[in-house]
Design an enzyme around this catalytic site. Structure first.
Site, PDB file in Angstrom:
ATOM      1  N   GLU A 275       0.833  -1.199   0.000  1.00 16.90           N
ATOM      2  CA  GLU A 275       0.000   0.000   0.000  1.00 16.90           C
ATOM      3  C   GLU A 275       0.867   1.248   0.000  1.00 16.90           C
ATOM      4  O   GLU A 275       1.880   1.319   0.695  1.00 16.90           O
ATOM      5  CB  GLU A 275      -0.932  -0.008   1.208  1.00 16.90           C
ATOM      6  CG  GLU A 275      -1.826  -1.244   1.268  1.00 16.90           C
ATOM      7  CD  GLU A 275      -2.994  -1.075   2.206  1.00 16.90           C
ATOM      8  OE1 GLU A 275      -3.088  -0.030   2.864  1.00 16.90           O
ATOM      9  OE2 GLU A 275      -3.831  -1.992   2.272  1.00 16.90           O
ATOM     10  N   GLU A 288       2.358   0.370   4.012  1.00 17.56           N
ATOM     11  CA  GLU A 288       2.445  -0.915   4.694  1.00 17.56           C
ATOM     12  C   GLU A 288       2.302  -2.027   3.665  1.00 17.56           C
ATOM     13  O   GLU A 288       1.895  -1.784   2.523  1.00 17.56           O
ATOM     14  CB  GLU A 288       1.356  -1.055   5.755  1.00 17.56           C
ATOM     15  CG  GLU A 288      -0.061  -1.005   5.184  1.00 17.56           C
ATOM     16  CD  GLU A 288      -1.119  -0.932   6.255  1.00 17.56           C
ATOM     17  OE1 GLU A 288      -0.758  -0.649   7.411  1.00 17.56           O
ATOM     18  OE2 GLU A 288      -2.293  -1.142   5.933  1.00 17.56           O
TER      19      GLU A 288
END
Length: 670
Positions: A275, A288
């Site tokens: 992400e 993350e």
């Protein structure tokens, strides 16, 4: 290949995995808690094992229960879905010790990427662009305040072991840091059994764009394009799409290659998601890595044609990926709407209860449109307070973005859910929002466009005409049916009264029948409020919940519910009370007095069914506007109830530990 796998999850994701396993000829085992004894995933699986009481901490979150179920049934592998045990390395290691395969990455990758603090450190060492922040242990609220001051406001406080928007708070000031730190830590401990949090800089007007990666144990790692996940509420994704309307080919390639490099660095083996936060200049920062299947994976499957669950199973079985990076093509556009059990008109607070009616739109391919609905409920299912409030994931695919959005709008209008409050009205309204349709998105979209919460959408002139047309068509059929049932040859049998009036909420519209006959299918020409005649055509029958037809040539799918002295008609996020009547009836109705709602301004009502976590005030205490009055927990989320004005507490009607129904009186004000 495995002969039998166990799905260590529940709801729609358990059903999703079972479908692919059955397609591959693999037998499945479901696990269930007391609350899920009659759940859809239990019925779909070949076998099912009871693993404990309703709270997840006593059932789905206990590795030993899952391992015991594997041994009992002979399951060779476990698919964890998402949430619960999906990113717990110790669970993966415990399975390995028992000779059971984990359908997901190896413990090394889970440890490196699954913990958000450790993943930030690892990404930084691997030269991946990261958001500035503090990755060490935060001791207390004072320490959190000091760190936030050094980073600079605004900051994001996030649970290290978090996901799904839980244990996450944005703080714009010192006061918000202290309160957000305590709330985030409490939610993190309740949801994940880990109260560690970290703090990072909050990028203003960011987009949330993630890259889907897929890797095997033989050195192949691919990226399958991106998903735009910027439509979020309380840091919880609501609508996702693939591809992103913002990225260009150059940025997509750069993000994809960086995601693959990160996956290779930890020897990643399975489907995973990297992400990123992307700013207005297309600068992207690692946020993350989710070492599991994402909730929003269906939109990637729709634009790539790749079954991610099947690939996860094959990789776990030791097979090589049968595709190369050059084989990955993004075809068309896909949109996913998450249907939640929540009341959009009460600031999206959770709703629980039994689904007295649940009728999704038909799935399949319809010309250039594909409709898919991933769900774990059926008519009669109960939405409980113990788990996530997501009811279904409705997806549409079309050759281009606007066609996919229009298909979603029509599908939402055709999605019938009764028995609980739900967010379909909001999702339907969102599909018409100009900014969404233009692709001008950020993670602050909902907060910016609905700063005071979502309110009922008022129809404009053309939309009121559609409601009036539908209401008139239904009333004509109703009267004709009554005449035929009574055996009377009435004016409505064979020809129509010419003049009508439709009341829509508090307004009145004159309607003239220009031409047509009452029949099924119906086709009549109506002039509404003196306008140009519109042809109304439909094969709707009395009792149908969906009025499907055309008004002036435009396709309409409106939901019909009985209401006092009329019908409730819902369409495109709008909902009105409509009644078609003869002019004399309308003349008399205008004289009726209006009934006013009771005054509850001196009461704090429980906004949703939930558990009282704490009461922050005492009887006789003077409270300033904005101060906390109580905290109520529902569906693993803590909701802080604050004073809307300066007031004095007159009486406390609830205490910590009480389970309250919606609109129960928590306290009274002087």
């Amino acid at each position: 290949m495995f002969k039998k796998i166990l799905i260590a999850n529940r709801g729609e994701i358990a059903c999703r995995v079972i479908k692919t396993a059955h397609k591959m000829g693999i037998a499945t085992v479901a696990v269930y808690s007391d609350a899920d004894r009659d759940a859809v995933h239990v019925e779909m699986a070949d076998e099912a094992v009871h693993i404990g009481p309703s709270p997840a901490a006593q059932s789905y979150l206990l590795p030993e229960k899952i391992i015991a179920a594997c041994k009992e049934t002979g399951a060779q592998a476990v698919h964890p879905g998402y949430g619960f045990l999906s990113e717990r390395a110790s669970f993966c290691e415990a399975l390995e010790k028992e000779g059971i395969v984990f359908i997901g990455p190896k413990p090394k990758a889970i440890k490196a990427m699954g913990d958000k603090i450790e993943s930030k450190k690892f990404a930084s060492e691997a030269k991946v662009s990261t958001v500035p922040g503090w990755l060490g242990v935060i001791e207390d609220a004072d320490h959190a305040e000091k760190i936030a001051g050094e980073i600079g406001y605004p900051v994001m406080i996030k649970a290290s072991a978090g996901g799904g928007g839980k244990g996450m708070r944005i703080a714009w000031s010192k006061a918000e840091v202290r309160d957000g730190f305590e709330r985030a830590r409490s939610e993190a401990k309740s949801s994940f059994g880990d109260d560690r949090v970290f703090i990072e800089k909050f990028v203003v007007d960011p987009r949330h764009i993630e890259i889907q990666v897929l890797a095997d144990a033989h050195g192949t790692a691919l990226y399958l394009g991106e998903r735009e996940c910027s439509i979020q509420r309380r840091n919880q994704k609501v609508v996702e799409e693939a591809p992103s309307p913002f990225l260009d080919a150059k940025t997509r390639k750069a993000m994809g290659e960086q995601a693959v490099a990160l996956a290779k660095a930890v020897d990643y083996q399975s489907a995973g998601t990297v992400e990123f936060i992307v700013d207005k200049d297309k600068n992207f920062y690692f946020l993350e890595m989710n070492t599991r299947l994402q909730v929003e994976h269906p939109v990637t499957e729709l634009v790539t044609g790749i079954d991610l669950v099947e690939q996860m199973i094959r990789v776990a079985a030791g097979e090589k990926l049968g595709i190369k990076q050059s084989d990955v093509k993004l075809n068309g556009w896909a949109v996913e709407s998450r249907l939640y059990a929540e009341d959009p008109f009460r600031n999206f607070l959770p709703s629980i209860g039994r689904l007295t009616r649940y009728r999704p739109p038909e799935e399949g391919t319809f010309g250039d449109i594909v409709i898919r609905n991933d769900t774990g409920v059926a008519e009669g299912s109960e939405i409980s307070m113990f788990y996530d409030p997501m009811v279904a994931k409705l997806c549409t695919w079309a050759p281009n973005r606007l066609a996919a959005i229009d298909a979603m709008s029509q599908a939402l209008d055709s999605f019938v859910v009764d028995g609980i409050e739900h967010n379909i009205p909001f999702l339907s309204a969102l599909m018409q929002h100009p900014r969404w349709r233009e692709g001008r998105l950020s993670t602050g979209f909902i907060a910016e466009e609905y700063p005071d919460g979502f309110a009922p959408v008022a129809p404009d002139g053309d939309e009121r005409a559609v409601f009036a047309a539908v209401a008139t068509a239904i009333e004509l059929l109703r009267r004709d049916r009554l005449d035929r049932l009574s055996g009377r040859l009435a004016p409505h049998s064979g020809h129509l009264k010419r003049d009508w009036v439709v009341k829509i909420d508090a307004g009145y519209l004159p309607v003239e029948i220009v031409d047509g006959m009452v029949s099924i299918p119906m086709e009549v020409d109506l002039s509404i409020d003196g306008g140009k005649p519109l042809t109304v055509a439909s094969d709707w029958r009395p009792g149908d919940v969906i009025w499907q037809g055309t008004v002036g040539g435009d396709s309409i799918a409106a939901q019909i519910r009985p209401a006092l002295n009329g019908l409730r008609i819902a369409w495109k996020g709008m909902s009105v009370i409509a009644r078609a009547m003869l002019p004399r009836t309308a003349e008399l109705e205008r004289l009726m007095p209006e009934k006013l709602p009771p005054d509850t301004s001196k009461m704090l009502l429980c906004p949703m069914p939930g558990l009282v976590v704490s009461i922050a005030v005492a009887e006789g205490q003077e409270v300033k506007a904005g101060e906390t009055l109580a905290v109520v927990e529902a569906m693993k989320m803590e909701n802080v109830l604050r004073a809307e004005r300066d007031l004095t507490i007159a009486k406390l009607n609830a205490k910590p530990g009480d389970s309250l129904a919606v609109d129960a009186v928590i306290m009274e004000f002087a």
